[in-house]
Design an enzyme around this catalytic site. Structure first.
Site: not given
Length: 559
Positions: A39, A109, A145
Site C-alpha cells: 500500500e 481503497k 489493508c
C-alpha cells in the site's frame, strides 16, 4: 500462475528512491505473471500532510508514468500510490495495475481508517467499486489493508458496522484469488489477529488470499514486512519471516495441495527486539544519522536502549556516556562501564558534581534574592533532583550538537505515564526508544537479550546481571529507590496499562488489580497532571495499541 509479493522498505516522500526499489524488484522477478508491492509503496506510508501538496501527487503521477515505460512488460505489476480522485482536489489511496507498459486497472481503497494513528479520512476519498484483475486464468480481487481487516485487528470493527463489506462484494464477483497489499503498523500481538482474519476471509471467499505488508519504520510507526499465502481452506501454506523483507514467490497451481504451515513460534520479546531495532535503524538512516549517543546510568532502561542501538547501528557507532553525580552508587558506574565493554560501545565518563556545585551556588543566590528556600534547606528536594537530571541532559545535548550523533532517550512507558522523568533532562533527545514499553517488559527484554544473545547477534550476554538484579533507582537522592514514591512496578504497570491502553476507570482498575483505591487515584492523578511532559517528549516508537504520541490526544488544560 507465478506471483511475487515484494514487501519493500520505502522512505516517505522519496518517490524517486521508492520507484527505483520497485523497478529493481520487478526486474528481479520479471519471469513472474504478477508482482505486487505494498500500500502506497511509491510514496511510503504514512505520507501525512505531504499529500496536501499538489506537487506530491503530480510527482507520483510522473513516477508512475516513468515506471510504466521502464518496467518489464511480461508481468502484471500492482503498485500502491496516491492518485487524483474523480472530483477536483480529491485524492484516493489506490492500486495501479500495470500491464504491457500501461495502467490497465485501478482500485481505490474503500475503507479508510480514522482512529489511533490513522487519519486517512483527512486525505483520501473512499473508493466505491470493486476491482478484479483477469490474468492467466485467475480472477484476482484487489483489496487494500483496512478493506480486509475492517478494524477487527484493532478493536475498531464497530466503525464499519454500516459500511459495505468489500470481501462480500468480491465473493459475489466470483474471484478465484484475493490480493491484499497493506501498510499495517506493528503492534505486539496484532499479527495473530491478522492470521485469523486471513483464514476467515479465505474460507468466506472459497479462494486463496495473498497478503503483503510494508517493511521498515517511518517516524513512530514500524512495519514488519510480512507476506503470506492462505489457501481456500484457511490454511497458511507460505509465509516469510517477519522483519526480513524477504520476497514471497508463489505458484498458484501448488496452492490447493500445499501442506499447511505450523503456527509460527515467534518469541514475544524477540519480535519486540526486532521491531525496536528496525525502528531505531530506519529512523536514524532516513533522518541522515549514522551515529547515536545516550547516557548510561547503569540502570535497566539505558542498558536495553544501548543494546538495541548497537544492534541497529553497530556498536562502533554508539557513544555511551556515564555521568555520575553526588548520589550515584559505585556499582552504577561499574555497570555502565561493563555494559559498554560487553557491547563494544565507545564510552566516556563525565562527572556532574562540579557543574552541579556551580549551578547550586548560582541558584541559591538567586533563590535568596527572590526569597525562596535554597536547595540545601530541604535537601534533596525535587528541584535539586531535577537540576542533576538537567545538567546531564545539557551535557548530552552538547555532545549531540558537537558530534552530530542522534541522542536517544531511555525512559519507558510506565515512568513517562506517571511523570517519573525530567523535562529538559533525561527526556532530552531525538528518539524515545522504549517509550511504549512497560517497565516489566524492559526487564523481560533484558533477560531475553542475555539468554538468546547468540541468536540476537551478540557474542556474549550484553546486559550486566547486576543491572537486572538491583532495585531500580534514579539515584538523585541518598539511598533513593523508585518504590519510595511509586508502587512496585508489577502493580504500576498494570495500572498504567489499564488506564492508557484500555481507558479503564478507577473502579475497573481497582477491580482488576486489587490495588488500594487511594494508590490507583494517586497514579491516575499523576498520569493526568504529567500530560504536558509527554506533549514535549521526543518521538517514540509505537509497540502497543495506545502509544504516547499522535494516536493519543488528551487535552492539557482540564479537570
Amino acid at each position: 500462475m507465478k506471483i511475487a509479493l515484494c514487501p519493500i522498505n520505502p522512505t516517505v516522500g522519496d518517490i524517486a528512491g521508492n520507484a527505483q526499489q520497485i523497478l529493481d524488484r520487478a526486474h528481479r522477478h520479471r519471469d513472474a505473471d504478477l508482482i505486487a508491492f505494498p500500500e502506497l509503496a511509491l510514496i511510503g506510508y504514512p505520507p501525512r500532510d505531504l499529500l496536501l501538496h499538489t506537487h506530491t501527487i503530480d510527482a507520483c503521477q510522473h513516477a508512475l508514468a516513468e515506471l510504466t515505460r521502464n518496467l518489464p512488460s511480461k508481468p502484471a505489476i500492482v503498485i500502491g500510490l496516491p492518485m487524483p480522485g474523480s472530483q477536483p482536489g480529491s485524492i484516493t489511496n489506490s492500486l495501479a495495475v500495470i500491464q504491457n507498459n500501461s495502467v490497465a486497472l485501478r482500485y481505490d481503497k474503500r475503507l479508510l481508517p480514522n482512529y489511533d494513528v490513522f487519519d486517512e479520512v483527512r486525505y483520501f476519498t473512499p473508493g466505491r467499486e470493486t476491482a478484479v484483475l483477469d490474468i492467466a486464468g485467475e480472477r484476482i480481487g484487489l483489496a487494500v489493508c483496512e478493506d480486509l481487516w475492517r478494524g477487527a485487528d484493532a478493536q475498531a470493527a464497530h466503525r464499519y458496522a454500516d459500511a459495505p463489506d468489500p470481501i462480500d462484494e468480491l465473493t459475489r464477483a466470483g474471484i478465484t484469488l484475493m490480493l491484499t497489499p497493506s501498510a499495517s503498523p506493528f503492534v505486539g500481538g496484532k499479527h495473530a489477529h491478522h492470521a485469523d482474519i486471513l483464514r476467515d476471509s479465505a474460507i468466506r471467499l472459497s479462494a486463496p488470499v495473498l497478503s503483503l505488508n510494508q517493511l521498515g519504520a517511518n517516524d513512530d510507526l514500524i512495519f514488519d514486512g510480512s507476506a503470506s499465502a492462505t489457501n481456500a481452506q484457511g490454511h497458511t501454506i507460505a509465509r516469510t519471516p517477519r522483519f526480513t523483507g524477504q520476497d514471497l514467490v508463489i505458484d498458484t497451481n501448488e496452492l490447493p495441495n500445499a501442506e499447511p504451515l505450523p503456527t509460527p513460534n515467534d518469541h514475544r520479546d524477540d519480535m519486540l527486539i526486532e521491531a525496536l531495532t528496525l525502528g531505531v535503524r530506519d529512523y536514524a538512516h532516513k533522518s541522515r544519522f549514522t551515529t547515536a549517543c545516550l547516557g548510561l546510568s547503569g540502570g535497566i532502561d539505558s542498558a536495553v536502549t544501548a543494546a538495541i542501538a548497537a544492534r541497529a547501528l553497530g556498536p562502533n557507532n554508539i557513544l555511551g556516556i556515564a555521568m555520575p553525580g553526588k548520589y550515584s552508587s559505585d556499582h552504577a558506574l561499574a555497570d555502565a562501564r561493563d555494559l559498554a565493554t560487553s557491547l563494544g560501545l565507545r564510552f566516556a565518563v563525565a562527572p556532574i558534581a562540579e557543574p552541579f556545585d556551580g549551578f547550586r551556588q548560582r541558584i541559591d543566590t538567586l533563590f535568596a534574592d527572590i526569597e525562596r528556600p535554597t536547595l540545601g534547606q530541604t535537601m534533596p528536594d525535587v528541584t535539586e533532583q531535577n537540576l542533576q537530571s538537567r545538567i546531564r541532559g545539557s551535557l548530552m545535548m552538547a555532545v549531540s550538537n558537537r558530534t552530530g550523533d542522534l541522542l536517544l532517550t531511555t525512559g519507558n512507558k510506565t515512568e513517562l505515564a506517571v511523570g517519573y522523568c525530567t523535562l529538559y533532562g533525561d527526556m532530552n533527545g531525538g528518539l524515545a526508544v522504549l517509550s511504549d514499553l512497560y517497565k516489566q517488559d524492559v526487564y523481560s527484554i533484558a533477560q531475553r537479550l542475555n539468554e538468546a544473545h547468540a541468536k540476537l547477534g551478540f557474542t556474549n550476554p550484553p546486559i550486566p546481571p547486576s543491572t537486572i538484579d538491583k532495585p531500580p533507582s534514579a539515584e538523585l537522592a541518598p539511598d533513593q529507590l523508585d518504590t519510595d514514591t511509586l508502587p512496585p512496578y508489577d502493580l504500576l504497570d498494570a495500572i498504567v496499562e489499564l488506564a492508557i491502553d484500555h481507558r479503564a476507570s478507577a473502579e475497573k482498575i481497582v477491580e482488576a488489580t486489587g490495588a488500594d483505591r487511594a494508590i490507583v487515584d494517586r497514579m491516575l492523578r499523576l498520569i493526568r497532571i504529567n500530560e504536558y511532559k509527554r506533549y514535549q517528549m521526543p518521538l517514540g516508537l509505537k509497540l502497543t495499541p495506545v502509544a504516547f504520541g499522535r494516536g493519543r490526544r488528551m487535552p492539557l488544560a482540564r479537570l
